[in-house]
Design a protein around this motif. Structure first.
Motif, PDB file in Angstrom:
ATOM      1  N   UNK A  90      13.415  -8.292  -3.308  1.00  0.00           N
ATOM      2  CA  UNK A  90      14.551  -7.365  -3.170  1.00  0.00           C
ATOM      3  C   UNK A  90      15.106  -6.990  -4.542  1.00  0.00           C
ATOM      4  N   UNK A  91      15.187  -7.979  -5.430  1.00  0.00           N
ATOM      5  CA  UNK A  91      15.706  -7.715  -6.785  1.00  0.00           C
ATOM      6  C   UNK A  91      14.788  -6.775  -7.559  1.00  0.00           C
ATOM      7  N   UNK A  92      13.465  -6.945  -7.360  1.00  0.00           N
ATOM      8  CA  UNK A  92      12.511  -6.045  -8.037  1.00  0.00           C
ATOM      9  C   UNK A  92      12.671  -4.617  -7.525  1.00  0.00           C
ATOM     10  N   UNK A  93      12.857  -4.479  -6.194  1.00  0.00           N
ATOM     11  CA  UNK A  93      13.078  -3.157  -5.608  1.00  0.00           C
ATOM     12  C   UNK A  93      14.322  -2.488  -6.175  1.00  0.00           C
ATOM     13  N   UNK A  94      15.386  -3.292  -6.354  1.00  0.00           N
ATOM     14  CA  UNK A  94      16.640  -2.748  -6.918  1.00  0.00           C
ATOM     15  C   UNK A  94      16.492  -2.470  -8.411  1.00  0.00           C
ATOM     16  N   UNK A  95      15.728  -3.296  -9.096  1.00  0.00           N
ATOM     17  CA  UNK A  95      15.541  -3.123 -10.550  1.00  0.00           C
ATOM     18  C   UNK A  95      14.818  -1.818 -10.867  1.00  0.00           C
ATOM     19  N   UNK A  96      13.965  -1.366  -9.920  1.00  0.00           N
ATOM     20  CA  UNK A  96      13.277  -0.086 -10.121  1.00  0.00           C
ATOM     21  C   UNK A  96      14.235   1.082 -10.179  1.00  0.00           C
ATOM     22  N   UNK A  97      15.397   0.947  -9.527  1.00  0.00           N
ATOM     23  CA  UNK A  97      16.363   2.055  -9.474  1.00  0.00           C
ATOM     24  C   UNK A  97      17.428   1.990 -10.563  1.00  0.00           C
ATOM     25  N   UNK A 115       0.847  -1.212   0.000  1.00  0.00           N
ATOM     26  CA  UNK A 115       0.000   0.000   0.000  1.00  0.00           C
ATOM     27  C   UNK A 115       0.875   1.252   0.000  1.00  0.00           C
ATOM     28  N   UNK A 116       1.868   1.279   0.899  1.00  0.00           N
ATOM     29  CA  UNK A 116       2.766   2.443   0.978  1.00  0.00           C
ATOM     30  C   UNK A 116       3.607   2.581  -0.290  1.00  0.00           C
ATOM     31  N   UNK A 117       4.019   1.440  -0.850  1.00  0.00           N
ATOM     32  CA  UNK A 117       4.808   1.447  -2.088  1.00  0.00           C
ATOM     33  C   UNK A 117       4.029   2.122  -3.212  1.00  0.00           C
ATOM     34  N   UNK A 118       2.780   1.708  -3.392  1.00  0.00           N
ATOM     35  CA  UNK A 118       1.941   2.267  -4.466  1.00  0.00           C
ATOM     36  C   UNK A 118       1.667   3.754  -4.203  1.00  0.00           C
ATOM     37  N   UNK A 175       9.651   4.593  -2.050  1.00  0.00           N
ATOM     38  CA  UNK A 175       8.744   3.523  -2.502  1.00  0.00           C
ATOM     39  C   UNK A 175       9.525   2.243  -2.784  1.00  0.00           C
ATOM     40  N   UNK A 176      10.694   2.375  -3.424  1.00  0.00           N
ATOM     41  CA  UNK A 176      11.518   1.196  -3.731  1.00  0.00           C
ATOM     42  C   UNK A 176      12.089   0.567  -2.451  1.00  0.00           C
ATOM     43  N   UNK A 177      12.477   1.409  -1.507  1.00  0.00           N
ATOM     44  CA  UNK A 177      13.034   0.908  -0.239  1.00  0.00           C
ATOM     45  C   UNK A 177      11.965   0.173   0.563  1.00  0.00           C
ATOM     46  N   UNK A 178      10.738   0.702   0.577  1.00  0.00           N
ATOM     47  CA  UNK A 178       9.643   0.055   1.315  1.00  0.00           C
ATOM     48  C   UNK A 178       9.293  -1.288   0.673  1.00  0.00           C
ATOM     49  N   UNK A 179       9.296  -1.324  -0.657  1.00  0.00           N
ATOM     50  CA  UNK A 179       9.025  -2.591  -1.359  1.00  0.00           C
ATOM     51  C   UNK A 179      10.124  -3.614  -1.058  1.00  0.00           C
ATOM     52  N   UNK A 180      11.348  -3.128  -1.053  1.00  0.00           N
ATOM     53  CA  UNK A 180      12.535  -3.964  -0.753  1.00  0.00           C
ATOM     54  C   UNK A 180      12.470  -4.491   0.689  1.00  0.00           C
ATOM     55  N   UNK A 181      11.941  -3.660   1.602  1.00  0.00           N
ATOM     56  CA  UNK A 181      11.884  -4.032   3.027  1.00  0.00           C
ATOM     57  C   UNK A 181      10.956  -5.208   3.289  1.00  0.00           C
ATOM     58  N   UNK A 182       9.982  -5.399   2.404  1.00  0.00           N
ATOM     59  CA  UNK A 182       9.018  -6.491   2.610  1.00  0.00           C
ATOM     60  C   UNK A 182       9.723  -7.834   2.741  1.00  0.00           C
ATOM     61  N   UNK A 183      10.771  -8.037   1.921  1.00  0.00           N
ATOM     62  CA  UNK A 183      11.529  -9.297   2.016  1.00  0.00           C
ATOM     63  C   UNK A 183      12.689  -9.190   2.993  1.00  0.00           C
ATOM     64  N   UNK A 184      13.357  -8.035   3.006  1.00  0.00           N
ATOM     65  CA  UNK A 184      14.529  -7.896   3.882  1.00  0.00           C
ATOM     66  C   UNK A 184      14.137  -8.034   5.346  1.00  0.00           C
ATOM     67  N   UNK A 185      12.986  -7.480   5.712  1.00  0.00           N
ATOM     68  CA  UNK A 185      12.545  -7.493   7.117  1.00  0.00           C
ATOM     69  C   UNK A 185      11.547  -8.616   7.401  1.00  0.00           C
TER      70      UNK A 185
END
Length: 571
Positions: A416-423, A4-7, A66-76
């Protein structure tokens, strides 16, 4: 909740970017004012400034968030309180938004304090001794800047309002504005961790890696630079000179320190510090647009660099020592590919994001009438940046694998890879895109061919030196005590943590201990509570003796009285 926060952040990032393009083309600016309170003709206004600069910066911050929050879903994942973590990150981003859109020094203070408070909560997130120490030094160092801003607010009372945008240029050079600007400069130096307030920035690495990615790319540490970009018109020559010296020294100190460090996150943190010094330096030369340009490009590749580092740390069971890594390119090819690209962008390799800003900064510097010391330090620091980057690449990707033989290192973290791919796309193309947008009339750079090639030469020399020194591993620095002491001196940021923590804490704690022994447990105790207790207990024992032996005492007192009377009558 992460989704939700990512979008939400991504949507507002795109909207903000498109509006900033419109404002940039039409040279448009919007100012909203809402009166909160009026005291003795001095009105406190809630003000929002929307121009191309604030909207563009806001879009970058929101996109990275937005990318960091999406990345956090798996990292955390596995964290029981992940929703609380996401809420804290969101509060952090919103505090930054308030700071970006405020041309009012009071609303700036709200965003500024919000950043300081939430950063403390995020740094101590893992709740261990190291985190608490790091959080405390982060919070207390930033409090210096907060107090400086409060004092600046008090001085702004002289103008009858707090909207600095109306006064900065007009009252430049006046006594009040000079005081305000020195205080704003002090606040910016603490928040952007310039010398002598640098020690909190590597310590803040105790926070989770997604937080580090956000803090060290586009939010907390860049707040000081952004504030000075907004106040740049009121900087006097003396302030610019001080800022230039402090910025270049910070850049050199961080670049030298990163070459002796073995903690992956700390190396990247020192790299951030070096780039902040670069921004402060070019800002002090009056090129605020160039400083803002580098601020944006740096935010992109530094966020990706931290995300790649987090991915590696996650796979290596939370191991951050680069000596245990090596050969990861075979096990994590895509992450390492992103890691190399963002590292090369940091070095200023041609046609990546970092090249457009760093190369332009160095060329503009070469064209300026500047002394040899600053010129030399700038180029040397650029060489050191490339040196520690290639050292890092050697240790992490090329060298021997020194971790556990039984491991599960792979590129399987798809979120995490998708979050990084956005950048990654912006890390490659963002520099040229911003260059075309921000400088529709390009800089005219006229330099001799040797000076023009100097940047490329320094980069090549730094890369070769970093790669060659890494081959000797750690053994070369342990051969003599002198080398070891030098290494310790540089990796400890010129002993700055000892000055800012031990130097500040040691003597007050020592004196406090002595006072506690002498006063609290010494004379004060003897003549105070303890003495009163002893006297009362003795008196009560005497009274108790009287009560228990009342007949005997009565007879004794009667006989004493009779003897006294007898003596009195006959004498």
């Amino acid at each position: 909740m992460c989704l939700i926060y990512f979008v939400f952040f991504l949507f507002f990032s795109i909207v903000s970017f498109l509006v900033s393009l419109n404002f940039m083309v039409s040279e448009y600016m919007v100012l909203f004012e809402y009166e909160v309170l009026t005291v003795n003709s001095c009105s406190i206004m809630m003000t929002i400034l929307l121009d191309w600069m604030s909207l563009l910066f806001m879009s970058f911050v929101l996109f990275i968030s937005s990318m960091v929050i999406y990345y956090s879903e798996e990292y955390m994942e596995g964290d029981v309180y992940i929703n609380r973590f996401i809420m804290l990150v969101s509060m952090f981003v919103l505090s930054m938004m308030l700071l970006i859109i405020s041309p009012n020094i009071i609303s700036i203070l709200l965003g500024w304090d919000g950043l300081g408070l939430v950063s403390y909560a995020l740094v101590i997130y893992y709740q261990n001794v190291k985190s608490y120490n790091a959080g405390m030094i982060t919070a207390l160092t930033n409090r210096i800047g907060d107090v400086a801003l409060l004092m600046a607010i008090a001085w702004m009372m002289n103008y009858g309002g707090f909207n600095y945008i109306f006064y900065v240029d007009v009252f430049k050079g006046s006594e009040e504005m000079t005081y305000v600007m020195w205080l704003v400069l002090l606040a910016a130096l603490t928040k952007s961790a310039q010398i002598p307030f640098s020690s909190w920035l590597p310590a803040a690495m105790a926070a989770p890696t997604p937080v580090s990615s956000l803090v060290h790319s586009s939010t907390l540490v860049t707040a000081g630079v952004y504030l000075l970009i907004r106040f740049n018109f009121a900087l006097s020559e003396t302030m610019m000179f001080v800022l230039l010296f402090v910025g270049t020294m910070t850049m050199f100190m961080a670049g030298a320190g990163a070459n002796f460090e073995f903690d992956l996150k700390k190396i990247i943190a020192l790299s951030t510090l070096s780039q902040l010094g670069l921004m402060m330096g070019i800002l002090a030369l009056g090129e605020y647009k160039l400083a803002f340009f580098h601020l944006l490009t740096h935010a992109l590749f530094k966020a990706l660099l931290f995300m790649c580092a987090g991915c590696m740390i996650h796979n290596l069971g939370n191991c951050q020592d680069i000596r245990y890594m090596g050969g990861l390119v075979y096990q994590m090819p895509l992450t390492c590919c992103y890691f190399i690209i963002s590292n090369l962008a940091l070095c200023g390799i041609p046609f990546l994001a970092g090249f457009y800003s760093k190369d332009l900064i160095l060329e503009v510097l070469s064209m300026r009438y500047i002394n040899l010391f600053i010129y030399f330090i700038y180029y040397l620091s650029t060489g050191l940046t490339v040196c520690y980057t290639f050292r890092l690449i050697y240790y992490v990707l090329v060298g021997d694998f020194n971790y556990l033989s039984l491991n599960m290192i792979s590129d399987k973290g798809f979120i995490m890879l998708k979050g990084m791919s956005g950048l990654i796309l912006l890390v490659i193309t963002g520099g040229s895109m911003l260059m075309w947008l921000m400088f529709p009339t390009p800089y005219f750079v006229c330099l001799p061919s040797l000076m023009k090639m100097l940047t490329l030469l320094v980069i090549s020399m730094g890369a070769w030196l970093g790669f060659e020194l890494s081959k000797f591993s750690l053994s070369y620095s342990l051969k003599s005590m002198m080398c070891m002491k030098t290494s310790l001196f540089f990796s400890n940021m010129w002993n700055m943590p000892y000055v800012s923590t031990f130097g500040v804490n040691y003597y007050p704690l020592l004196i406090g201990g002595e006072i506690y022994k002498i006063v609290d447990q010494g004379w004060s105790e003897y003549y105070g509570s303890q003495n009163i207790f002893f006297r009362m207990s003795r008196f009560s024992i005497f009274l108790q003796f009287l009560y228990y032996n009342n007949l005997k005492v009565f007879m004794l007192l009667t006989s004493m009285w009779l003897m006294y009377m007898y003596l009195y009558l006959f004498i």
